[in-house]
Design a protein around this motif. Structure first.
Motif, PDB file in Angstrom:
ATOM      1  N   GLN A  29       8.456  -5.756 -11.707  1.00 43.85           N
ATOM      2  CA  GLN A  29       7.720  -4.576 -11.271  1.00 43.85           C
ATOM      3  C   GLN A  29       8.717  -3.612 -10.646  1.00 43.85           C
ATOM      4  N   LEU A  30       8.496  -2.315 -10.847  1.00 37.14           N
ATOM      5  CA  LEU A  30       9.331  -1.286 -10.241  1.00 37.14           C
ATOM      6  C   LEU A  30       8.409  -0.302  -9.544  1.00 37.14           C
ATOM      7  N   ALA A  31       8.653  -0.084  -8.256  1.00 37.05           N
ATOM      8  CA  ALA A  31       7.781   0.775  -7.464  1.00 37.05           C
ATOM      9  C   ALA A  31       8.603   1.788  -6.688  1.00 37.05           C
ATOM     10  N   ILE A  32       7.961   2.880  -6.315  1.00 36.99           N
ATOM     11  CA  ILE A  32       8.584   3.927  -5.511  1.00 36.99           C
ATOM     12  C   ILE A  32       7.800   4.072  -4.218  1.00 36.99           C
ATOM     13  N   ARG A  33       8.536   4.294  -3.125  1.00 36.08           N
ATOM     14  CA  ARG A  33       7.891   4.474  -1.815  1.00 36.08           C
ATOM     15  C   ARG A  33       7.245   5.839  -1.771  1.00 36.08           C
ATOM     16  N   VAL A  34       5.931   5.889  -1.513  1.00 33.38           N
ATOM     17  CA  VAL A  34       5.196   7.158  -1.505  1.00 33.38           C
ATOM     18  C   VAL A  34       4.594   7.489  -0.142  1.00 33.38           C
ATOM     19  N   LYS A  35       4.568   6.517   0.770  1.00 29.77           N
ATOM     20  CA  LYS A  35       4.040   6.748   2.126  1.00 29.77           C
ATOM     21  C   LYS A  35       4.896   5.970   3.096  1.00 29.77           C
ATOM     22  N   LEU A  36       4.927   6.456   4.326  1.00 30.38           N
ATOM     23  CA  LEU A  36       5.632   5.738   5.396  1.00 30.38           C
ATOM     24  C   LEU A  36       4.647   5.032   6.276  1.00 30.38           C
ATOM     25  N   ASP A  39       0.804  -1.234   0.000  1.00 32.35           N
ATOM     26  CA  ASP A  39       0.000   0.000   0.000  1.00 32.35           C
ATOM     27  C   ASP A  39       0.834   1.279   0.000  1.00 32.35           C
ATOM     28  N   ASP A  40       2.018   1.254   0.594  1.00 29.33           N
ATOM     29  CA  ASP A  40       2.833   2.464   0.704  1.00 29.33           C
ATOM     30  C   ASP A  40       3.716   2.689  -0.520  1.00 29.33           C
ATOM     31  N   TRP A  41       3.568   1.872  -1.524  1.00 29.98           N
ATOM     32  CA  TRP A  41       4.370   1.935  -2.745  1.00 29.98           C
ATOM     33  C   TRP A  41       3.448   2.106  -3.950  1.00 29.98           C
TER      34      TRP A  41
END
Length: 181
Positions: free
Chosen positions: A174-181, A55-57
């Motif tokens: 898959q490539l994801a970026i962290r958007v929430k902590l 969920d945070d990615w």
């Protein structure tokens, strides 16, 4: 009410708003500290064989995220630069939203046409060749040449061959970026 060495008078409603703000700020800072202890911060990237990230990615697929839903990421992206360009210069950011990069053209990301973990062979981009024949030209072997056998001084083209792009052998992740902590 006293905060540190500051004293001031505030209504009950103001005190509740201040308490809620302080609690939200503390929760956010604690979440950041926990995430940092786990080794991932906002803006970190990870590759995986999962179908959907946690969920945070978010997948790097060009989606636009609303500032109100991803405030920490918006702040991080707003401060980010590579020494020359900002996030907004490269991908897009404004007062209400931030756009994620779409890396599917550069990193082979699993998407509707590629499944996670699949392998792709190399290929050559679609092309054809123009061949001009001079009087001394002789031809042996087989070529797929459009039209009739040209006379000396005439030109002809081979049929088109290849795919939509030059491809090196690759595997889809898959490539994801962290958007929430």
């Amino acid at each position: 009410m006293q905060i540190g060495d500051l004293s001031f008078n505030a209504s009950a409603e103001q005190q509740l708003l201040i308490a809620a703000f302080v609690q939200e700020t503390i929760q956010r800072e604690v979440s950041k500290a926990i995430a940092k202890a786990k080794g991932f911060e906002i803006g970190d990237l990870k590759f995986g064989l999962w179908l959907e990230p946690d969920d945070d990615w978010r997948l790097l697929n060009g989606d636009t995220l609303q500032r109100s839903d991803f405030l920490d990421f918006w702040e991080w992206a707003n401060d980010w630069n590579n020494g020359v360009e900002s996030w907004g210069d490269l991908f897009g950011i404004d007062e209400t939203s931030v756009t994620l990069p779409n890396e599917s053209d550069f990193v082979r990301i699993a998407n509707g046409s590629r499944r996670v973990g699949t392998f792709q062979e190399d290929g050559v981009k679609r092309h054809k060749h123009r061949i001009e024949r001079d009087g001394a030209y002789t031809h042996t072997g087989q070529y797929n040449i459009r039209g009739s056998n040209p006379s000396a001084g005439q030109a002809f083209e081979t049929e088109e061959t290849g795919g939509d792009e030059n491809l090196v052998k690759n595997r889809a992740y898959q490539l994801a970026i962290r958007v929430k902590l």
